[in-house]
Motif scaffolding. Sequence first.
Motif, PDB file in Angstrom:
ATOM      1  N   GLN A  80       0.828  -1.205   0.000  1.00 18.21           N
ATOM      2  CA  GLN A  80       0.000   0.000   0.000  1.00 18.21           C
ATOM      3  C   GLN A  80       0.867   1.262   0.000  1.00 18.21           C
ATOM      4  O   GLN A  80       1.856   1.349   0.736  1.00 18.21           O
ATOM      5  CB  GLN A  80      -0.910   0.019   1.236  1.00 18.21           C
ATOM      6  N   ILE A  81       0.477   2.234  -0.842  1.00 13.74           N
ATOM      7  CA  ILE A  81       1.153   3.530  -0.871  1.00 13.74           C
ATOM      8  C   ILE A  81       0.351   4.502  -0.005  1.00 13.74           C
ATOM      9  O   ILE A  81      -0.856   4.678  -0.197  1.00 13.74           O
ATOM     10  CB  ILE A  81       1.246   4.069  -2.319  1.00 13.74           C
ATOM     11  N   ILE A  82       1.039   5.101   0.953  1.00 12.53           N
ATOM     12  CA  ILE A  82       0.404   6.063   1.866  1.00 12.53           C
ATOM     13  C   ILE A  82       0.979   7.451   1.582  1.00 12.53           C
ATOM     14  O   ILE A  82       2.201   7.625   1.545  1.00 12.53           O
ATOM     15  CB  ILE A  82       0.647   5.679   3.336  1.00 12.53           C
ATOM     16  N   VAL A  83       0.090   8.416   1.386  1.00 13.57           N
ATOM     17  CA  VAL A  83       0.497   9.805   1.191  1.00 13.57           C
ATOM     18  C   VAL A  83      -0.024  10.615   2.368  1.00 13.57           C
ATOM     19  O   VAL A  83      -1.225  10.612   2.649  1.00 13.57           O
ATOM     20  CB  VAL A  83      -0.054  10.376  -0.132  1.00 13.57           C
ATOM     21  N   LEU A  84       0.898  11.276   3.074  1.00 12.19           N
ATOM     22  CA  LEU A  84       0.544  12.103   4.232  1.00 12.19           C
ATOM     23  C   LEU A  84       0.665  13.565   3.839  1.00 12.19           C
ATOM     24  O   LEU A  84       1.771  14.039   3.517  1.00 12.19           O
ATOM     25  CB  LEU A  84       1.469  11.781   5.409  1.00 12.19           C
ATOM     26  N   LEU A  85      -0.457  14.285   3.850  1.00 11.64           N
ATOM     27  CA  LEU A  85      -0.453  15.710   3.518  1.00 11.64           C
ATOM     28  C   LEU A  85      -0.132  16.522   4.766  1.00 11.64           C
ATOM     29  O   LEU A  85      -0.682  16.283   5.843  1.00 11.64           O
ATOM     30  CB  LEU A  85      -1.813  16.122   2.960  1.00 11.64           C
ATOM     31  N   ASN A  86       0.707  17.503   4.601  1.00  5.88           N
ATOM     32  CA  ASN A  86       1.125  18.333   5.732  1.00  5.88           C
ATOM     33  C   ASN A  86       0.226  19.564   5.828  1.00  5.88           C
ATOM     34  O   ASN A  86       0.305  20.471   4.987  1.00  5.88           O
ATOM     35  CB  ASN A  86       2.585  18.756   5.553  1.00  5.88           C
ATOM     36  N   THR A  87      -0.629  19.585   6.836  1.00  4.56           N
ATOM     37  CA  THR A  87      -1.586  20.698   6.971  1.00  4.56           C
ATOM     38  C   THR A  87      -0.889  22.009   7.328  1.00  4.56           C
ATOM     39  O   THR A  87      -1.510  23.071   7.251  1.00  4.56           O
ATOM     40  CB  THR A  87      -2.642  20.369   8.045  1.00  4.56           C
ATOM     41  N   LYS A  88       0.392  21.955   7.704  1.00  2.00           N
ATOM     42  CA  LYS A  88       1.119  23.183   8.033  1.00  2.00           C
ATOM     43  C   LYS A  88       1.689  23.864   6.784  1.00  2.00           C
ATOM     44  O   LYS A  88       2.093  25.040   6.851  1.00  2.00           O
ATOM     45  CB  LYS A  88       2.264  22.871   9.006  1.00  2.00           C
ATOM     46  N   HIS A  89       1.756  23.149   5.669  1.00  2.00           N
ATOM     47  CA  HIS A  89       2.401  23.702   4.475  1.00  2.00           C
ATOM     48  C   HIS A  89       1.429  24.619   3.728  1.00  2.00           C
ATOM     49  O   HIS A  89       0.226  24.356   3.657  1.00  2.00           O
ATOM     50  CB  HIS A  89       2.851  22.560   3.563  1.00  2.00           C
ATOM     51  N   PRO A  90       1.924  25.715   3.149  1.00  2.00           N
ATOM     52  CA  PRO A  90       1.057  26.630   2.395  1.00  2.00           C
ATOM     53  C   PRO A  90       0.287  25.938   1.267  1.00  2.00           C
ATOM     54  O   PRO A  90      -0.807  26.375   0.895  1.00  2.00           O
ATOM     55  CB  PRO A  90       2.032  27.677   1.849  1.00  2.00           C
ATOM     56  N   TRP A  91       0.861  24.863   0.710  1.00  2.64           N
ATOM     57  CA  TRP A  91       0.159  24.145  -0.354  1.00  2.64           C
ATOM     58  C   TRP A  91      -1.192  23.640   0.147  1.00  2.64           C
ATOM     59  O   TRP A  91      -2.193  23.763  -0.551  1.00  2.64           O
ATOM     60  CB  TRP A  91       1.027  22.968  -0.828  1.00  2.64           C
ATOM     61  N   TYR A  92      -1.209  23.098   1.354  1.00  2.00           N
ATOM     62  CA  TYR A  92      -2.469  22.607   1.923  1.00  2.00           C
ATOM     63  C   TYR A  92      -3.337  23.785   2.369  1.00  2.00           C
ATOM     64  O   TYR A  92      -4.540  23.831   2.102  1.00  2.00           O
ATOM     65  CB  TYR A  92      -2.189  21.687   3.122  1.00  2.00           C
ATOM     66  N   ARG A  93      -2.715  24.730   3.029  1.00  4.38           N
ATOM     67  CA  ARG A  93      -3.451  25.871   3.607  1.00  4.38           C
ATOM     68  C   ARG A  93      -4.148  26.701   2.533  1.00  4.38           C
ATOM     69  O   ARG A  93      -5.312  27.089   2.706  1.00  4.38           O
ATOM     70  CB  ARG A  93      -2.463  26.743   4.390  1.00  4.38           C
ATOM     71  N   ASP A  94      -3.449  26.962   1.425  1.00  2.00           N
ATOM     72  CA  ASP A  94      -3.960  27.921   0.442  1.00  2.00           C
ATOM     73  C   ASP A  94      -4.536  27.283  -0.822  1.00  2.00           C
ATOM     74  O   ASP A  94      -5.214  27.960  -1.595  1.00  2.00           O
ATOM     75  CB  ASP A  94      -2.852  28.904   0.033  1.00  2.00           C
ATOM     76  N   LEU A  95      -4.261  26.009  -1.039  1.00  2.00           N
ATOM     77  CA  LEU A  95      -4.751  25.376  -2.267  1.00  2.00           C
ATOM     78  C   LEU A  95      -5.706  24.233  -1.957  1.00  2.00           C
ATOM     79  O   LEU A  95      -6.910  24.348  -2.180  1.00  2.00           O
ATOM     80  CB  LEU A  95      -3.575  24.873  -3.114  1.00  2.00           C
ATOM     81  N   TYR A  96      -5.154  23.142  -1.451  1.00  2.00           N
ATOM     82  CA  TYR A  96      -6.017  21.971  -1.267  1.00  2.00           C
ATOM     83  C   TYR A  96      -7.109  22.219  -0.218  1.00  2.00           C
ATOM     84  O   TYR A  96      -8.291  21.925  -0.464  1.00  2.00           O
ATOM     85  CB  TYR A  96      -5.203  20.732  -0.865  1.00  2.00           C
ATOM     86  N   GLY A  97      -6.742  22.754   0.948  1.00  2.00           N
ATOM     87  CA  GLY A  97      -7.716  22.942   2.027  1.00  2.00           C
ATOM     88  C   GLY A  97      -8.930  23.752   1.613  1.00  2.00           C
ATOM     89  O   GLY A  97     -10.075  23.307   1.808  1.00  2.00           O
ATOM     90  N   PRO A  98      -8.765  24.955   1.042  1.00  2.00           N
ATOM     91  CA  PRO A  98      -9.935  25.740   0.625  1.00  2.00           C
ATOM     92  C   PRO A  98     -10.807  25.026  -0.392  1.00  2.00           C
ATOM     93  O   PRO A  98     -12.043  25.137  -0.346  1.00  2.00           O
ATOM     94  CB  PRO A  98      -9.310  27.010   0.033  1.00  2.00           C
TER      95      PRO A  98
END
Length: 508
Positions: A434-452
């Motif tokens: 199994q491939i597991i991908v852990l997204l970092n909620t502290k990174h601007p990529w998550y904060r400003d792109l994926y999260g919204p």
Amino acid sequence: MATQVDSGPVVRPRLVNPANFLFATRDTGYKTTGLAIAELIDNSLQAGARRVAVEVAATQSPGRQIEIMVVDDGEGMDAVTLAEALTFGGTSRFNDRTSLGRYGMGLPNGALSRSRRVEVYTWRPDVVDVLWSRLDIDELANAGDAALPPVEHIDRPAFVPDTDSGTVVRLTRCDRVEYKRSSALARRLGDDLGRIYRRFLANGVSLQVNGQLVVANDPLCLQPESKIIGGRQFGDDLLYEIPVGSTSGTISVTFSELPIDRWHGLSTEEKRTMGVTAGPPVSIVRAGREIDRGWFFMGGKRRENYDDWWRCEIRFDPVLDELFGITHAKQAISPRPELLEIISPDLETIARALNGRVRNRFMLVKAAEPLSAAERQAARAEASLPSLPRGRRPIPDELKDLVDGLSRHEAPYQIAAAELPTMGAYEVVVRGRQIIVLLNTKHPWYRDLYGPLAMSELGRDHDLARQVALTLLASARAEATLRRGAERGHAQRLRQVSADVLATFMNA
């Protein structure tokens, strides 16, 4: 000169009108039958009982009134003690601060709050027969007498167990119980008593209702033997040592968080049955026994829906009864201002922190919906892709706890969001096949792109979030196909440098 007036015979009114007092005391106000029966179980436990059985049955009398018995294997009573047990305030342990009872009001108060007649049967190894006495409010009211009937020696009734010692308290003509059906009342008693006596059950006390073992019901969901488990303690216990005269008492406070990831998807009825929604989050425990629950010691914080997802247990020694405002019914607290000043600031601060954690967790749960959709879509295409190379790949130490906390399943992909202990936008881990991908909620990529995108109310934004997640999965799979350790190391460094540059771009 004063004139002496003959006032006639001295009038000495009775302190208590027996009939009126008995009828009035029925309105002591026990919130539930469980709390009234708990008064009788308290006596059993103080008498050293290790097995207590509650029997609930409907009689054959008109209206099929409920009858309740509490049977224990405690040390039993002699005639003098039995006579005192049925009187108000009759106890050899008056104002005792070492255990459950204190005033000697529990048996008559609890019994009469639900029934019009209570009978007590008790026996000891040194006495051949059984001692019996009763308190019947109609009998006493009709007789106009304040004296109880004398204690009698009787043959052992059929419902009295064949143990060396013990006591049976029998409530008949129960006209103030919440349920008309004995089976419904028995179920409610099992739930209530499992919660009230959860700590005694954990210590080996056996409690039954209609032959069914009562299971501990820990509202914090921390006790391993509890009916529902899955909570996680938040922080260490708070301890307060409070001086009282020449001695002192201890207050201990435990907080727990309920598993939002596992339980948020349950139905409303399931959450209500488990006590998650609308359940009192704070449990007050005196001498190991719950006496109240509600919203206490939270200062200026108002309760919100997010507060359904954490719990607090406050335990205190009986020597602190006055500070907690305990009454003889032992079913409610009314904290004094000086106690509020001592512990409320700390508890309010923790409650606000837990509320924020729950809020953030629910945001992550909502953000995980496009991730789940991406996992399923990628899994459908897996059969058409080249197989991954076999071989064990070590999980970085700093990610082990996060990976261990993820549910295990056979799907080829799993994506989760969390505050990572790294600076990357995401991390890639291979666990078995199994491939597991852990997204970092502290990174601007998550904060400003994926999260919204993921938390938007618009369906098209969710679709975009899913496509972004698929892009990451493709990159992660490409990295997982690398066979050599050196190649994987290069890919990891490239991913980290790319994340640093991306953060710089997005923060510019």
